[in-house]
Design a protein around this motif. Structure first.
Motif, PDB file in Angstrom:
ATOM      1  N   TYR A  13       1.872   7.797  10.121  1.00 42.39           N
ATOM      2  CA  TYR A  13       2.393   8.627   9.031  1.00 42.39           C
ATOM      3  C   TYR A  13       3.829   8.370   8.333  1.00 42.39           C
ATOM      4  O   TYR A  13       4.504   7.687   9.403  1.00 42.39           O
ATOM      5  N   MET A  14       4.070   8.405   7.186  1.00 42.83           N
ATOM      6  CA  MET A  14       5.401   7.925   6.701  1.00 42.83           C
ATOM      7  C   MET A  14       6.566   8.504   7.241  1.00 42.83           C
ATOM      8  O   MET A  14       7.585   8.174   7.719  1.00 42.83           O
ATOM      9  N   THR A  15       6.610   9.807   7.426  1.00 45.88           N
ATOM     10  CA  THR A  15       7.532  10.616   8.305  1.00 45.88           C
ATOM     11  C   THR A  15       6.912  11.642   9.092  1.00 45.88           C
ATOM     12  O   THR A  15       5.568  11.936   8.960  1.00 45.88           O
ATOM     13  N   LYS A  42      -0.353   8.438   4.976  1.00 47.85           N
ATOM     14  CA  LYS A  42      -0.582   7.655   6.121  1.00 47.85           C
ATOM     15  C   LYS A  42      -0.765   6.293   5.742  1.00 47.85           C
ATOM     16  O   LYS A  42      -0.977   6.034   4.446  1.00 47.85           O
ATOM     17  N   VAL A  43      -0.121   5.541   6.518  1.00 52.24           N
ATOM     18  CA  VAL A  43       0.017   4.273   6.242  1.00 52.24           C
ATOM     19  C   VAL A  43      -0.817   3.308   7.413  1.00 52.24           C
ATOM     20  O   VAL A  43      -0.609   3.680   8.398  1.00 52.24           O
ATOM     21  N   GLY A  67       3.660  -9.203  15.574  1.00 49.19           N
ATOM     22  CA  GLY A  67       4.158  -8.255  14.506  1.00 49.19           C
ATOM     23  C   GLY A  67       3.375  -7.164  14.319  1.00 49.19           C
ATOM     24  O   GLY A  67       2.087  -7.079  14.696  1.00 49.19           O
ATOM     25  N   ILE A  68       3.898  -6.392  13.170  1.00 44.92           N
ATOM     26  CA  ILE A  68       2.985  -5.210  12.684  1.00 44.92           C
ATOM     27  C   ILE A  68       3.369  -5.208  11.210  1.00 44.92           C
ATOM     28  O   ILE A  68       4.460  -5.261  10.718  1.00 44.92           O
ATOM     29  N   PHE A  69       2.322  -5.338  10.428  1.00 48.91           N
ATOM     30  CA  PHE A  69       2.526  -5.614   9.126  1.00 48.91           C
ATOM     31  C   PHE A  69       2.112  -4.339   8.357  1.00 48.91           C
ATOM     32  O   PHE A  69       0.595  -4.189   8.408  1.00 48.91           O
ATOM     33  N   PRO A  70       2.411  -3.599   7.368  1.00 50.50           N
ATOM     34  CA  PRO A  70       1.988  -2.570   6.859  1.00 50.50           C
ATOM     35  C   PRO A  70       1.127  -2.704   5.410  1.00 50.50           C
ATOM     36  O   PRO A  70       1.402  -3.853   5.054  1.00 50.50           O
ATOM     37  N   PHE A  71       0.339  -2.114   5.443  1.00 47.91           N
ATOM     38  CA  PHE A  71      -0.610  -2.219   4.121  1.00 47.91           C
ATOM     39  C   PHE A  71       0.029  -1.507   3.106  1.00 47.91           C
ATOM     40  O   PHE A  71      -0.493  -0.390   2.623  1.00 47.91           O
ATOM     41  N   ILE A  72       0.878  -1.923   2.285  1.00 45.81           N
ATOM     42  CA  ILE A  72       1.535  -1.536   1.159  1.00 45.81           C
ATOM     43  C   ILE A  72       1.780  -2.220  -0.049  1.00 45.81           C
ATOM     44  O   ILE A  72       1.918  -3.420   0.163  1.00 45.81           O
ATOM     45  N   ASN A  73       2.181  -1.846  -1.279  1.00 42.83           N
ATOM     46  CA  ASN A  73       2.521  -2.366  -2.408  1.00 42.83           C
ATOM     47  C   ASN A  73       4.050  -1.959  -2.665  1.00 42.83           C
ATOM     48  O   ASN A  73       4.382  -0.409  -2.764  1.00 42.83           O
ATOM     49  N   LYS A  92       3.821   2.201  -2.239  1.00 46.97           N
ATOM     50  CA  LYS A  92       2.547   2.741  -2.448  1.00 46.97           C
ATOM     51  C   LYS A  92       1.849   2.201  -1.198  1.00 46.97           C
ATOM     52  O   LYS A  92       1.639   1.023  -1.027  1.00 46.97           O
ATOM     53  N   THR A  93       0.706   3.132  -0.693  1.00 50.28           N
ATOM     54  CA  THR A  93      -0.254   2.570   0.146  1.00 50.28           C
ATOM     55  C   THR A  93      -1.350   1.935  -0.399  1.00 50.28           C
ATOM     56  O   THR A  93      -1.706   2.397  -1.598  1.00 50.28           O
ATOM     57  N   ILE A  94      -2.084   1.064   0.228  1.00 53.02           N
ATOM     58  CA  ILE A  94      -3.120   0.354  -0.265  1.00 53.02           C
ATOM     59  C   ILE A  94      -4.228   1.328   0.310  1.00 53.02           C
ATOM     60  O   ILE A  94      -4.427   1.491   1.475  1.00 53.02           O
ATOM     61  N   ASN A  95      -4.931   2.050  -0.511  1.00 52.08           N
ATOM     62  CA  ASN A  95      -5.946   2.934  -0.122  1.00 52.08           C
ATOM     63  C   ASN A  95      -7.272   2.384   0.530  1.00 52.08           C
ATOM     64  O   ASN A  95      -7.655   2.953   1.386  1.00 52.08           O
TER      65      ASN A  95
END
Length: 130
Positions: A13-15, A42-43, A67-73, A92-95
């Motif tokens: 979760y983001m927060t 959720k990310v 590493g840990i890489f988020p799927f975001i734009n 923004k999350t990549i859905n």
């Protein structure tokens, strides 16, 4: 097992739903722009680890964490609201993660991270991404 890299997807979760802040008397409380705790996004993250490396005396040469890489734009906001003005960069999350997006993350983020963090003593052996 010396040259195998484990790749896995994790959701976070983001927060948190409720957060505690320890603030100084002159500090303002951080602004949360979420409507309610049911709308927390959720990310998805791409987590990459491998076996750690140690020398003969037991000292750690390589921790095994790649590493840990988020799927975001990151994109600019189209409209203004009470929380931000138009044009402000937003996360923004990549859905929908499809094969092309997953491949681009492997090529653009994972392979350079492996190249940067992999121990040079193992550089000649092939690396298997699992």
């Amino acid at each position: 097992m010396e040259n195998i890299i484990h790749v896995d997807e994790k959701w976070f979760y983001m927060t948190k739903q409720s957060e505690k802040y320890y603030l100084l008397p002159d500090e303002d409380e951080p602004l949360r722009t979420c409507k309610s705790k049911t709308f927390i996004t959720k990310v998805m993250f791409l987590a990459v680890v491998t076996r750690p490396r140690f020398d003969e005396s037991g000292n750690e040469l390589f921790s095994g964490k790649i590493g840990i890489f988020p799927f975001i734009n990151k994109e600019p906001a189209r409209r203004s609201s009470k929380n931000r003005s138009a044009g402000t960069m937003q996360t923004k999350t990549i859905n929908s993660i499809n094969k092309e997006i997953y491949r681009s993350y492997i090529v653009e983020k994972l392979l350079p991270a492996i190249w940067d963090k992999w121990p040079r003593i193992d550089a000649r052996s092939p690396i298997f991404i699992q």
